[in-house]
Design an enzyme around this catalytic site. Sequence first.
Site, PDB file in Angstrom:
ATOM      1  N   SER A 286      -7.641  -7.095   1.995  1.00 30.17           N
ATOM      2  CA  SER A 286      -8.524  -7.280   3.162  1.00 30.17           C
ATOM      3  C   SER A 286      -9.812  -6.462   3.035  1.00 30.17           C
ATOM      4  CB  SER A 286      -7.790  -6.922   4.460  1.00 30.17           C
ATOM      5  OG  SER A 286      -7.219  -5.645   4.382  1.00 30.17           O
TER       6      SER A 286
ATOM      7  N   HIS B 139       4.477  -0.847  -3.378  1.00 31.54           N
ATOM      8  CA  HIS B 139       3.045  -0.751  -3.117  1.00 31.54           C
ATOM      9  C   HIS B 139       2.296  -0.754  -4.448  1.00 31.54           C
ATOM     10  CE1 HIS B 139      -0.814   0.650  -1.569  1.00 31.54           C
ATOM     11  NE2 HIS B 139      -0.400   0.150  -0.416  1.00 31.54           N
TER      12      HIS B 139
ATOM     13  N   ARG C 220       2.090   6.534   6.428  1.00 32.39           N
ATOM     14  CA  ARG C 220       1.958   5.702   7.634  1.00 32.39           C
ATOM     15  C   ARG C 220       3.345   5.295   8.128  1.00 32.39           C
ATOM     16  NH1 ARG C 220      -1.814   1.101   5.233  1.00 32.39           N
ATOM     17  NH2 ARG C 220      -0.129   1.247   3.705  1.00 32.39           N
TER      18      ARG C 220
ATOM     19  N   ASP D 273       4.378  -1.441   6.581  1.00 34.37           N
ATOM     20  CA  ASP D 273       4.891  -2.625   7.268  1.00 34.37           C
ATOM     21  C   ASP D 273       6.392  -2.581   7.506  1.00 34.37           C
ATOM     22  OD1 ASP D 273       2.351  -3.882   7.314  1.00 34.37           O
ATOM     23  OD2 ASP D 273       2.586  -4.311   5.186  1.00 34.37           O
TER      24      ASP D 273
END
Length: 477
Positions: free
Chosen positions: A280, A356, A365, A411
Amino acid sequence: MSVLASTRNTLARGLLQQSNSGRASVLLTVGGARLYSNGEKTLKERFAEIIPAKAEQIKQLRQEHGSTVIGEVVLNQAYGGMRGIKGLVWEGSVLDPDEGIRFRNRTIPDIQKELPKGAGGTEPLPEALFWLLLTGETPTESQVKALSADLASRSELPEHVSQLLDSLPKDLHPMAQFSIAVTALESESKFSKAYAQGVSKKDYWNYAFEDSMDLIGKLPVIASKIYRNVFKDGKLGSVDPNADFGKNLANLLGFKNDEFVELMRLYLTIHADHEGGNVSAHTTHLVGSALSSPYLSFSAGLNGLAGPLHGRANQEVLEWLFKLREEVKGDYSKETIEKYLWDTLNSGRVVPGYGHAVLRKTDPRYTAQREFALRHFPDYDLFKLVSTIYEVAPGVLTKHGKTKNPWPNVDSHSGVLLQYYGLTEASFYTVLFGVSRALGVLAQLIIDRAVGQPIERPKSFSTEKYAELVKSINAKK
Ligand SMILES: CC(C)(COP(=O)(O)OP(=O)(O)OC[C@H]1O[C@@H](n2cnc3c(N)ncnc32)[C@H](O)[C@@H]1OP(=O)(O)O)[C@@H](O)C(=O)NCCC(=O)NCCS
């Protein structure tokens, strides 16, 4: 005269705004540029002050070290998704494989301490992170309040975008709806209009800033409108001009619970930026490099975020968890979960929320969200399940032997927090990620235009050409 200078000199329109502290600040709007009369610098003023030094720093670095070799590229990287190739500049954050993300050299625990909080809350305000990403500085509380008010004042959607959203089929994925709405906002682009009128390159950032602020201001409304249209009664509340960005989003979605508001503040802060190479971020930057407006650039980034290996993984995780829950029928033992993990892997699928491209340890996170759950609902069934998976999955993935990172990413956890507070519609989750991601990628887009980043155009070869290239390189050895 620059827009900033003319703004200072021409007080065309004044709109009184009462900040949360009770201190009045005057929001002045002149040709789309805004400032406040409470004596402190606005984000735009501060950015205008610091950017010449950044441009000079880049110039000096390039003059002194422009020819320094900063890495080597092997053939496998061309075929391997360009992993590890240094070729992008991203000012807001840097990702260390072991430590995780640092926003302007601050870890997530650092920003949780340092950034201003919402009224009565303890979580950082996402708009304060936007300020930090753009300037490298922590804003004061009153600067953030003014910024929140500024964003809220830009929240209204043009009628055609509202109508467009209302006309979309309910079964169109919320991310597709999000991208369509942001693309349609191109009608509002000050950047595109200024470019068409022949504005000078040195003023590009000014219009990129205005478009980015307008767009960020509208995101809670767009996201909530999609949510209310697709999953609820289609009715939308109104933006509170005195509320912060996260609170407005929570309330517009239809959630008044203070803890959920805090979750939104944390969620929007930690998902905002993850350096420049992720899909993104890279897409937004790439499209922007063609001088497409922030609207067109960000909608392109959203289309990338919608992919299951990127942002949509938060939806995949929930769907995978629900299937697991259905299959194991209340048996959350490690053995049962291990078997389910192997079943997933043996059927040729990935375990969503794990692995990842850069990280090699547990994503901080993930940890921040886990700590939020531990603080607020340690006994929640789904949280306990996710915690048990955290104990089991790294071992299974290591034994499986494929992924370079067997640890959970962001996520893996986010959906469970949303489930707890009743936001149960998993296909909406990536939209929330997108609202947050705007803060990181638009901050960099403004910087890109301010420092004159050129159009991006790396070199590609065909396989035949690569074969020739490696042959000739090896022949010289
Ligand atoms: C994030 C992700 C796309 C990174 O991809 P990557 O950089 O290519 O990862 P790796 O180099 O570790 O991949 C090596 C192999 O391990 C596999 N792998 C990586 N993560 C895996 C996972 N969670 N489950 C199963 N296999 C995995 C890859 O598919 C690849 O297999 P292949 O050789 O058959 O193509 C990948 O880890 C993934 O698909 N994770 C699940 C989706 C997800 O959570 N995405 C959100 C990321 S924030």
